[in-house]
Design a protein around this motif. Structure first.
Motif, short mmCIF file in Angstrom:
data_model
loop_
_atom_site.label_atom_id
_atom_site.label_comp_id
_atom_site.label_asym_id
_atom_site.label_seq_id
_atom_site.Cartn_x
_atom_site.Cartn_y
_atom_site.Cartn_z
N VAL A 102 89.53 27.45 110.29
CA VAL A 102 89.56 27.40 111.75
C VAL A 102 90.79 28.15 112.24
O VAL A 102 91.90 27.91 111.76
CB VAL A 102 89.60 25.94 112.26
CG1 VAL A 102 89.76 25.90 113.78
CG2 VAL A 102 88.35 25.19 111.83
N GLU A 103 90.59 29.05 113.18
CA GLU A 103 91.69 29.79 113.82
C GLU A 103 91.72 29.39 115.29
O GLU A 103 90.68 29.31 115.94
CB GLU A 103 91.46 31.30 113.73
CG GLU A 103 91.42 31.84 112.32
CD GLU A 103 92.79 32.02 111.70
OE1 GLU A 103 93.78 32.12 112.46
OE2 GLU A 103 92.87 32.05 110.47
N THR A 104 92.91 29.14 115.83
CA THR A 104 93.04 28.82 117.24
C THR A 104 93.88 29.88 117.93
O THR A 104 94.73 30.52 117.31
CB THR A 104 93.69 27.44 117.45
OG1 THR A 104 94.99 27.43 116.86
CG2 THR A 104 92.85 26.33 116.85
N LYS A 115 78.58 32.71 109.06
CA LYS A 115 78.52 33.21 110.43
C LYS A 115 79.63 32.55 111.25
O LYS A 115 79.83 31.34 111.17
CB LYS A 115 77.16 32.88 111.03
CG LYS A 115 76.95 33.42 112.41
CD LYS A 115 75.54 33.14 112.88
CE LYS A 115 75.38 33.70 114.29
NZ LYS A 115 74.05 33.44 114.81
N PRO A 116 80.37 33.32 112.07
CA PRO A 116 81.44 32.71 112.88
C PRO A 116 80.87 31.84 113.99
O PRO A 116 79.83 32.13 114.55
CB PRO A 116 82.19 33.92 113.45
CG PRO A 116 81.23 35.04 113.38
CD PRO A 116 80.31 34.76 112.24
N GLU A 117 81.61 30.76 114.30
CA GLU A 117 81.28 29.90 115.42
C GLU A 117 82.44 29.96 116.40
O GLU A 117 83.60 29.84 116.00
CB GLU A 117 81.11 28.45 114.96
CG GLU A 117 79.97 28.23 114.00
CD GLU A 117 79.93 26.79 113.53
OE1 GLU A 117 79.68 25.90 114.38
OE2 GLU A 117 80.19 26.56 112.34
N PHE A 118 82.16 30.13 117.69
CA PHE A 118 83.18 30.22 118.71
C PHE A 118 83.19 28.94 119.54
O PHE A 118 82.14 28.39 119.84
CB PHE A 118 82.92 31.42 119.63
CG PHE A 118 82.94 32.72 118.90
CD1 PHE A 118 84.13 33.38 118.67
CD2 PHE A 118 81.77 33.28 118.42
CE1 PHE A 118 84.15 34.59 117.99
CE2 PHE A 118 81.78 34.48 117.74
CZ PHE A 118 82.97 35.13 117.52
N PHE A 119 84.39 28.47 119.93
CA PHE A 119 84.53 27.24 120.69
C PHE A 119 85.36 27.49 121.93
O PHE A 119 86.44 28.08 121.86
CB PHE A 119 85.21 26.16 119.83
CG PHE A 119 84.41 25.82 118.60
CD1 PHE A 119 83.47 24.83 118.64
CD2 PHE A 119 84.62 26.51 117.42
CE1 PHE A 119 82.72 24.51 117.51
CE2 PHE A 119 83.88 26.21 116.29
CZ PHE A 119 82.94 25.21 116.33
N LYS A 122 85.63 29.33 114.05
CA LYS A 122 85.46 28.71 112.73
C LYS A 122 84.57 29.61 111.89
O LYS A 122 83.50 30.02 112.32
CB LYS A 122 84.83 27.34 112.86
CG LYS A 122 84.61 26.66 111.52
CD LYS A 122 83.93 25.31 111.69
CE LYS A 122 83.66 24.72 110.31
NZ LYS A 122 82.69 23.66 110.34
N ILE A 123 85.04 29.93 110.69
CA ILE A 123 84.25 30.66 109.71
C ILE A 123 84.35 29.87 108.41
O ILE A 123 85.43 29.77 107.82
CB ILE A 123 84.73 32.10 109.51
CG1 ILE A 123 84.70 32.87 110.81
CG2 ILE A 123 83.90 32.80 108.44
CD1 ILE A 123 85.26 34.27 110.74
N GLY A 124 83.22 29.29 107.99
CA GLY A 124 83.24 28.45 106.79
C GLY A 124 84.14 27.25 107.01
O GLY A 124 84.00 26.52 107.98
#
Length: 52
Positions: free
Chosen positions: A32-34, A3-7, A27-29
């Motif tokens: 991390v993408e910024t 499940k994706p997590e948003f920051f 973040k997925i697994g």
């Protein structure tokens, strides 16, 4: 699938996520993408000068 997590940062970051579906990091697994950071302040205003 993970499940994706948003920051986001408190304040305008939360507003941007809720209203415009924009987040500063995802973040997925183990990945991390910024995203880029806009040049606005906490009131979503863009300064006319770099000195501000």
């Amino acid at each position: 699938m993970n499940k994706p997590e948003f920051f986001v940062t408190p304040g305008y970051g939360e507003y941007m996520l809720n209203e415009l579906h924009y987040s500063q990091a995802l973040k997925i697994g183990d990945r991390v993408e910024t995203s880029g950071q806009g040049g606005w302040d906490d009131n979503l205003q863009i300064s006319e000068s770099l000195d501000s």
